[in-house]
Design a protein around this motif. Structure first.
Motif, PDB file in Angstrom:
ATOM      1  N   HIS A  44       0.869  -1.175   0.000  1.00 51.51           N
ATOM      2  CA  HIS A  44       0.000   0.000   0.000  1.00 51.51           C
ATOM      3  C   HIS A  44       0.906   1.226   0.000  1.00 51.51           C
ATOM      4  O   HIS A  44       2.088   1.135   0.342  1.00 51.51           O
ATOM      5  CB  HIS A  44      -0.948   0.008   1.205  1.00 51.51           C
ATOM      6  CG  HIS A  44      -0.235  -0.016   2.520  1.00 51.51           C
ATOM      7  ND1 HIS A  44       0.022  -1.192   3.198  1.00 51.51           N
ATOM      8  CD2 HIS A  44       0.304   0.965   3.281  1.00 51.51           C
ATOM      9  CE1 HIS A  44       0.679  -0.923   4.310  1.00 51.51           C
ATOM     10  NE2 HIS A  44       0.867   0.381   4.388  1.00 51.51           N
ATOM     11  N   TYR A  45       0.367   2.350  -0.354  1.00 48.34           N
ATOM     12  CA  TYR A  45       1.187   3.544  -0.548  1.00 48.34           C
ATOM     13  C   TYR A  45       1.571   4.188   0.780  1.00 48.34           C
ATOM     14  O   TYR A  45       0.726   4.404   1.641  1.00 48.34           O
ATOM     15  CB  TYR A  45       0.452   4.535  -1.450  1.00 48.34           C
ATOM     16  CG  TYR A  45       0.095   3.892  -2.762  1.00 48.34           C
ATOM     17  CD1 TYR A  45       1.085   3.376  -3.583  1.00 48.34           C
ATOM     18  CD2 TYR A  45      -1.235   3.736  -3.139  1.00 48.34           C
ATOM     19  CE1 TYR A  45       0.769   2.739  -4.761  1.00 48.34           C
ATOM     20  CE2 TYR A  45      -1.551   3.103  -4.327  1.00 48.34           C
ATOM     21  CZ  TYR A  45      -0.552   2.604  -5.129  1.00 48.34           C
ATOM     22  OH  TYR A  45      -0.876   1.970  -6.296  1.00 48.34           O
ATOM     23  N   GLY A  46       2.849   4.467   0.931  1.00 51.92           N
ATOM     24  CA  GLY A  46       3.350   5.098   2.136  1.00 51.92           C
ATOM     25  C   GLY A  46       3.936   4.143   3.143  1.00 51.92           C
ATOM     26  O   GLY A  46       4.529   4.571   4.142  1.00 51.92           O
ATOM     27  N   GLY A  47       3.763   2.829   2.930  1.00 55.69           N
ATOM     28  CA  GLY A  47       4.376   1.832   3.793  1.00 55.69           C
ATOM     29  C   GLY A  47       3.956   1.936   5.243  1.00 55.69           C
ATOM     30  O   GLY A  47       2.823   2.309   5.566  1.00 55.69           O
ATOM     31  N   LEU A  48       4.884   1.629   6.151  1.00 59.29           N
ATOM     32  CA  LEU A  48       4.570   1.592   7.581  1.00 59.29           C
ATOM     33  C   LEU A  48       4.123   2.956   8.132  1.00 59.29           C
ATOM     34  O   LEU A  48       3.202   2.993   8.958  1.00 59.29           O
ATOM     35  CB  LEU A  48       5.771   1.068   8.366  1.00 59.29           C
ATOM     36  CG  LEU A  48       6.206  -0.363   8.042  1.00 59.29           C
ATOM     37  CD1 LEU A  48       7.405  -0.754   8.905  1.00 59.29           C
ATOM     38  CD2 LEU A  48       5.065  -1.349   8.242  1.00 59.29           C
ATOM     39  N   ARG A 219       0.990  11.297  -4.909  1.00 56.59           N
ATOM     40  CA  ARG A 219       1.507  11.595  -6.245  1.00 56.59           C
ATOM     41  C   ARG A 219       2.986  11.262  -6.341  1.00 56.59           C
ATOM     42  O   ARG A 219       3.449  10.659  -7.323  1.00 56.59           O
ATOM     43  CB  ARG A 219       1.249  13.070  -6.565  1.00 56.59           C
ATOM     44  CG  ARG A 219       1.529  13.442  -8.024  1.00 56.59           C
ATOM     45  CD  ARG A 219       1.076  14.867  -8.307  1.00 56.59           C
ATOM     46  NE  ARG A 219      -0.379  14.989  -8.163  1.00 56.59           N
ATOM     47  CZ  ARG A 219      -0.991  15.748  -7.254  1.00 56.59           C
ATOM     48  NH1 ARG A 219      -0.275  16.452  -6.402  1.00 56.59           N
ATOM     49  NH2 ARG A 219      -2.303  15.813  -7.217  1.00 56.59           N
ATOM     50  N   GLU A 220       3.754  11.638  -5.328  1.00 60.05           N
ATOM     51  CA  GLU A 220       5.187  11.351  -5.336  1.00 60.05           C
ATOM     52  C   GLU A 220       5.460   9.874  -5.063  1.00 60.05           C
ATOM     53  O   GLU A 220       6.363   9.278  -5.649  1.00 60.05           O
ATOM     54  CB  GLU A 220       5.888  12.224  -4.294  1.00 60.05           C
ATOM     55  CG  GLU A 220       5.802  13.708  -4.588  1.00 60.05           C
ATOM     56  CD  GLU A 220       6.293  14.044  -5.991  1.00 60.05           C
ATOM     57  OE1 GLU A 220       7.385  13.555  -6.361  1.00 60.05           O
ATOM     58  OE2 GLU A 220       5.598  14.782  -6.703  1.00 60.05           O
ATOM     59  N   ILE A 221       4.679   9.276  -4.190  1.00 56.96           N
ATOM     60  CA  ILE A 221       4.860   7.857  -3.874  1.00 56.96           C
ATOM     61  C   ILE A 221       4.651   6.997  -5.108  1.00 56.96           C
ATOM     62  O   ILE A 221       5.381   6.021  -5.335  1.00 56.96           O
ATOM     63  CB  ILE A 221       3.883   7.440  -2.756  1.00 56.96           C
ATOM     64  CG1 ILE A 221       4.286   8.082  -1.430  1.00 56.96           C
ATOM     65  CG2 ILE A 221       3.846   5.920  -2.609  1.00 56.96           C
ATOM     66  CD1 ILE A 221       3.279   7.887  -0.318  1.00 56.96           C
ATOM     67  N   LEU A 222       3.645   7.353  -5.929  1.00 59.48           N
ATOM     68  CA  LEU A 222       3.355   6.555  -7.128  1.00 59.48           C
ATOM     69  C   LEU A 222       4.481   6.606  -8.140  1.00 59.48           C
ATOM     70  O   LEU A 222       4.757   5.613  -8.821  1.00 59.48           O
ATOM     71  CB  LEU A 222       2.044   7.013  -7.747  1.00 59.48           C
ATOM     72  CG  LEU A 222       0.811   6.187  -7.394  1.00 59.48           C
ATOM     73  CD1 LEU A 222       0.899   4.812  -8.013  1.00 59.48           C
ATOM     74  CD2 LEU A 222       0.652   6.074  -5.891  1.00 59.48           C
TER      75      LEU A 222
END
Length: 274
Positions: A44-48, A219-222
């Motif tokens: 999932h986006y952003g992790g822990l 947006r940056e994570i993707l």
């Protein structure tokens, strides 16, 4: 349209790839710890940090019973157990993901606190009031009948229980053509808007609905996620074939383009049962 089963059976993040990465670090199966898995099993986006943010607003505490909806390979479920002391049941419609989640959980000795079962998020088959919390991350885009998901979550939660999730949201910039492309390539049959989610939660009977727009963060994570998938070319081609890899990257590039254009975004939602 690609089936949801195929989409995740052939996903670049999978049990074999996680174990391969750990082996490359010199960590044998007998020595794998939960925190080792957590470096690679957070699909999932952003992790822990993203899970920590959701846990904070949901108030997950030691000993609570948590339902992880669309639990996939079980990364969130295991983290909630070893980091926060929760007892977790993960539910996912994809049998291969459930089996993989169970194996990984047993591998790190968390199977006394975390279990998994095959199930449909739109038809939750649990007793009323059996969970303190229900959580999900970037899953409901795959489900057309979101109303049924929310009704089921309300049913299984105890009074004052909390439901929290993240998901993709559509904006007015998302064209009908783009919607069809995303539905066909990402098994996402019904994308809805930011405000639609809040209204839907209230219509289901939830109160104290809180919503946070995380589109800028995602947006940056993707962009980073796309580069990570590209870096897995050799492994993905070997496991699923050249055509699947090329198709996945092409589709993900389209997905990232829609996000960059502001047609897609992300939201974090939390609501309470009265």
């Amino acid at each position: 349209m690609i089936s949801l089963k195929t989409f995740y059976d052939e996903h670049p993040i999978n049990e074999a790839e996680i174990l391969r990465k750990l082996e490359a670090e010199g960590i044998g199966r007998a020595d794998i710890r939960p925190e080792d898995l957590s470096r690679y099993d957070q699909d999932h986006y952003g992790g822990l940090p993203a899970t920590d943010a959701l846990v904070k607003v949901m108030g997950i505490e030691p000993g609570m019973h948590v339902l992880d909806i669309c639990s996939g390979l079980g990364g969130t479920s295991r983290y909630l157990a070893y980091r926060y002391g929760a007892n977790v049941l993960g539910v996912d419609i994809n049998e291969s993901r459930v089996d993989g989640a169970a194996r990984l959980t047993e591998l790190v000795g968390l199977d006394d606190k975390v279990s998994f079962q095959v199930g449909d998020a739109a038809r939750l088959d649990m007793e009323e009031g059996s969970f303190d919390r229900a959580i999900s991350q970037e899953s409901f885009l795959h489900i057309a009948d979101k109303e049924a998901v929310f009704a089921g979550c309300l049913h299984i939660l105890k009074p004052e229980g909390v439901f929290g999730f993240t998901d993709w949201i559509a904006t007015e910039k998302l064209s009908d053509e783009a919607r069809k492309t995303i539905a066909d390539t990402f098994a996402a049959p019904r994308l809805i808007g930011y405000g639609d989610y809040g209204a839907m939660l209230e219509a289901a009977g939830f109160v104290a609905v809180r919503a946070e727009n995380v589109s800028n963060e995602w947006r940056e994570i993707l962009k980073e996620r796309l580069e990570m998938f590209r870096s897995l070319e050799q492994e993905t081609v070997a496991r699923f074939g050249r055509e699947r890899f090329d198709t996945y990257i092409r589709n993900y590039e389209f997905f990232v383009g829609q996000i960059a254009a502001g047609a897609l975004g992300g939201g974090r939602f939390v609501a309470r049962k009265h």
